[in-house]
Motif scaffolding. Structure first.
Motif, short mmCIF file in Angstrom:
data_model
loop_
_atom_site.label_atom_id
_atom_site.label_comp_id
_atom_site.label_asym_id
_atom_site.label_seq_id
_atom_site.Cartn_x
_atom_site.Cartn_y
_atom_site.Cartn_z
N SER A 1 0.83 -1.21 0.00
CA SER A 1 0.00 0.00 0.00
C SER A 1 0.86 1.26 0.00
N LEU B 1 1.83 1.71 -3.61
CA LEU B 1 0.68 2.20 -4.37
C LEU B 1 0.53 3.71 -4.20
N ARG C 1 1.31 6.33 -7.17
CA ARG C 1 0.19 7.15 -7.70
C ARG C 1 0.54 8.63 -7.64
#
Ligand SMILES: Nc1ncnc2c1ncn2[C@@H]1O[C@H](COP(=O)(O)OP(=O)(O)OP(=O)(O)O)[C@@H](O)[C@H]1O
Ligand SMILES: [Mg+2]
Length: 203
Positions: free
Chosen positions: A32, A35, A39
Motif C-alpha cells: 500500500s 501504491l 500514484r
C-alpha cells in the motif's frame, strides 16, 4: 464485478522475493505504501506531459516514451516491454508477440491518419484503440495510465477532448473486460459520454 479486479501477481522477475510487490527504485516493499507513492509521483509526471505533450508520431515508440516518462522515478524497466505474461481475469497478449501486435495496431492508426478528419464515429475509433492497446498490455504495470494519456493526446491532435476524470475505475475495468471479449458497446458508450469536440469547448 469483483471477478474483474486484480492485484499485483507474483513473478520472480519483477517482484521482491516471496512478495507480490514490484521491485522499485524507492525500495518500498509494502504494497500500500508503494501504491500511494507510485500514484502520487506518476500523477505529477502525467501532469507535466499533459501540459507539454511530446511531439512526434503517435506510434508504439511514442507510447513507450510516455511510459518511460511517467514511471522513470519508480521502475528501472519504465518504457520497456514486459518480459512475463500476465493475466488479470483476462489473458493479455503473450509477451513475445507484443512488439508485433503493437506495430500492427499502430500501423493501422497511421493508415487512419491518426483519426484526423475521420469519416467514422470518433468515439468508436477512440474506444477501439484504447481497447486494443489494453488487450496488448505492453507493460508490466501502468498500462491504464499510459493508454489513457495516449488516447487523450490522440484525441487532442484530432480536435477532440476526452475527459477520463468522470470515469470510475470500476467502469473502466468493466468496459475493458467487455471489449477484450469483443463486446465494444460499454467502451463505446463510455466514450460517447466523455468525448467532445474542441470546437465546442472553445466557444
Ligand atoms: N479483467 C480485465 N480485462 C481487461 N482489461 C482490464 C482488466 N482489468 C483491468 N483492465 C485494464 O487494465 C488497466 C490497468 O492496467 P495497469 O494496472 O497495468 O495500469 P494502471 O496504470 O495501474 O491502471 P489504472 O490507473 O487504471 O489502475 C485498467 O485501466 C483497465 O483498462
Ligand atoms: Mg495497476
Amino acid at each position: 464485478m469483483s471477478d474483474y479486479f486484480y492485484n499485483y501477481e507474483y513473478d520472480k522477475t519483477y517482484c521482491y522475493p516471496s512478495s507480490s510487490v514490484l521491485k522499485n527504485k524507492l525500495n518500498i516493499q509494502d504494497a500500500s505504501d508503494l501504491l500511494k507513492a507510485e500514484r502520487n509521483i506518476t500523477a505529477l509526471r502525467i501532469l507535466e506531459l499533459k501540459m507539454a505533450p511530446p511531439k512526434g508520431s503517435l506510434n508504439f515508440d511514442y507510447l513507450r516514451k510516455l511510459h518511460f516518462y511517467i514511471f522513470q522515478d519508480i521502475y528501472t524497466w519504465a518504457g520497456e516491454i514486459r518480459t512475463v505474461d500476465i493475466t488479470k481475469g483476462t489473458k493479455f497478449c503473450l509477451f513475445r508477440y507484443i512488439e508485433e501486435q503493437a506495430n500492427d495496431l499502430f500501423r493501422k492508426l497511421k493508415n487512419e491518419n491518426y483519426l484526423i478528419d475521420t469519416k467514422e464515429s470518433i468515439e468508436r475509433r477512440l474506444s477501439f484503440y484504447l481497447s486494443e492497446i489494453n488487450a496488448i498490455h505492453p507493460f508490466r504495470e501502468g498500462n491504464g495510465r499510459v493508454q489513457r494519456l495516449f488516447i487523450e493526446i490522440l484525441a487532442d491532435r484530432a480536435g477532440y477532448e476526452v475527459d477520463f476524470s468522470v470515469v470510475t475505475a470500476e467502469e473502466m475495468i468493466t468496459a475493458s473486460y467487455q471489449s477484450f471479449h469483443k463486446n465494444y458497446e460499454p467502451m463505446d458508450e463510455l466514450f460517447r459520454r466523455i468525448t467532445c469536440s474542441k470546437a465546442i469547448t472553445d466557444v
